[in-house]
Design an enzyme around this catalytic site. Structure first.
Site, mmCIF file in Angstrom:
data_model
loop_
_atom_site.group_PDB
_atom_site.id
_atom_site.type_symbol
_atom_site.label_atom_id
_atom_site.label_comp_id
_atom_site.label_asym_id
_atom_site.label_seq_id
_atom_site.Cartn_x
_atom_site.Cartn_y
_atom_site.Cartn_z
ATOM 1 N N LYS A 23 66.828 -3.210 -47.930
ATOM 2 C CA LYS A 23 65.948 -2.938 -49.127
ATOM 3 C C LYS A 23 66.036 -4.112 -49.896
ATOM 4 O O LYS A 23 67.423 -4.422 -50.373
ATOM 5 C CB LYS A 23 66.261 -1.725 -49.557
ATOM 6 C CG LYS A 23 65.672 -0.492 -48.675
ATOM 7 C CD LYS A 23 65.950 0.880 -49.298
ATOM 8 C CE LYS A 23 65.416 1.099 -50.731
ATOM 9 N NZ LYS A 23 64.101 1.499 -50.935
ATOM 10 N N ALA A 51 69.558 -6.267 -51.755
ATOM 11 C CA ALA A 51 69.407 -7.462 -51.483
ATOM 12 C C ALA A 51 69.575 -8.406 -52.687
ATOM 13 O O ALA A 51 70.313 -9.507 -52.765
ATOM 14 C CB ALA A 51 68.208 -7.933 -50.662
ATOM 15 N N GLU A 86 74.923 -1.739 -41.026
ATOM 16 C CA GLU A 86 76.099 -2.727 -41.041
ATOM 17 C C GLU A 86 75.429 -3.637 -42.308
ATOM 18 O O GLU A 86 74.176 -3.965 -42.643
ATOM 19 C CB GLU A 86 76.056 -3.815 -40.063
ATOM 20 C CG GLU A 86 76.173 -3.300 -38.709
ATOM 21 C CD GLU A 86 74.936 -2.928 -37.911
ATOM 22 O OE1 GLU A 86 74.853 -2.207 -36.764
ATOM 23 O OE2 GLU A 86 73.661 -3.269 -38.425
ATOM 24 N N GLN A 89 64.792 -0.064 -44.913
ATOM 25 C CA GLN A 89 63.584 0.382 -44.625
ATOM 26 C C GLN A 89 63.343 0.199 -43.359
ATOM 27 O O GLN A 89 63.556 -0.919 -42.576
ATOM 28 C CB GLN A 89 62.311 -0.458 -45.260
ATOM 29 C CG GLN A 89 61.141 0.034 -45.272
ATOM 30 C CD GLN A 89 60.024 -0.676 -46.012
ATOM 31 O OE1 GLN A 89 59.801 -1.723 -45.774
ATOM 32 N NE2 GLN A 89 59.142 0.209 -46.209
ATOM 33 N N GLN A 131 74.171 8.757 -30.262
ATOM 34 C CA GLN A 131 75.423 8.534 -31.157
ATOM 35 C C GLN A 131 75.360 9.393 -32.412
ATOM 36 O O GLN A 131 74.317 9.584 -32.934
ATOM 37 C CB GLN A 131 75.530 7.091 -31.533
ATOM 38 C CG GLN A 131 74.612 6.407 -32.438
ATOM 39 C CD GLN A 131 74.663 4.972 -32.443
ATOM 40 O OE1 GLN A 131 75.333 4.348 -31.713
ATOM 41 N NE2 GLN A 131 74.020 4.560 -33.610
#
Length: 186
Positions: A110, A114, A136, A155, A178
């Site tokens: 997003k 950033a 991550e 997103q 998972q």
């Protein structure tokens, strides 16, 4: 293969693709501003859960995907975390995903994060895959950086096409089903 609009994402989510599913873009919760999450025009803003793994060099472990040393990180359960300068964190999505056999999903960072120097790894979610998304995040700045659980963190863009010959579920991929933050597997 084309990108899916909000109405098609909603149909697939209501059929079980995203759980829980937020039918609109949420910008405030409990009378406070939040980093947006939920359905947008051509995507879905996924939330982080409150489970985090923050990398540390306290134990001088080597990060090796073939021989991952769990001493490489500290586990934190919290509604917000601080990623140290020039460091890295793993998280998991709050939502559980069940990707249809004819849909490919790409997770992108997003811009809100950033613009603070927190970069999310671009992650594909293959046709037939299901589970919590392990996310991550890199803090690329020389300063500590804060992230928030239960708010938007990446997103998702959805692409629908023909079903491939073999899906992730068909080949019983190593990350199928998972739950929680999942470490590298061979």
């Amino acid at each position: 293969m084309s990108i899916l609009p909000d109405w098609r994402i909603r149909e697939l989510a209501q059929a079980g693709m995203i759980d829980p599913f937020e039918d609109r873009l949420v910008r405030t919760a409990e009378n406070a501003q939040v980093i947006s999450y939920g359905l947008s025009s051509f995507g879905y803003d996924l939330r982080c859960a409150d489970e985090w793994k923050i990398f540390t060099n306290v134990n001088s472990a080597v990060v090796d995907p073939k021989h991952f040393d769990e001493r490489s990180f500290v586990d934190i359960q919290a509604t917000e975390i601080i990623i140290p300068p020039n460091s890295f964190a793993l998280a998991r999505s709050y939502e559980y995903m069940r990707i249809p056999d004819n849909v490919m999903v790409v997770a992108l960072g997003k811009s809100t994060y950033a613009r603070c120097g927190i970069v999310a790894n671009v992650t594909p979610l293959e046709p037939g895959w299901e589970g919590h998304v392990t996310l991550e995040f890199s803090n690329t700045t020389p300063l500590p950086a804060r992230m928030y659980a239960f708010e938007g963190c990446v997103q998702l863009l959805f692409f629908e096409g023909e079903r491939p010959e073999v899906t992730y579920g068909d080949r019983k991929g190593k990350y199928q089903g998972q739950r929680g933050v999942t470490l590298p597997r061979l």
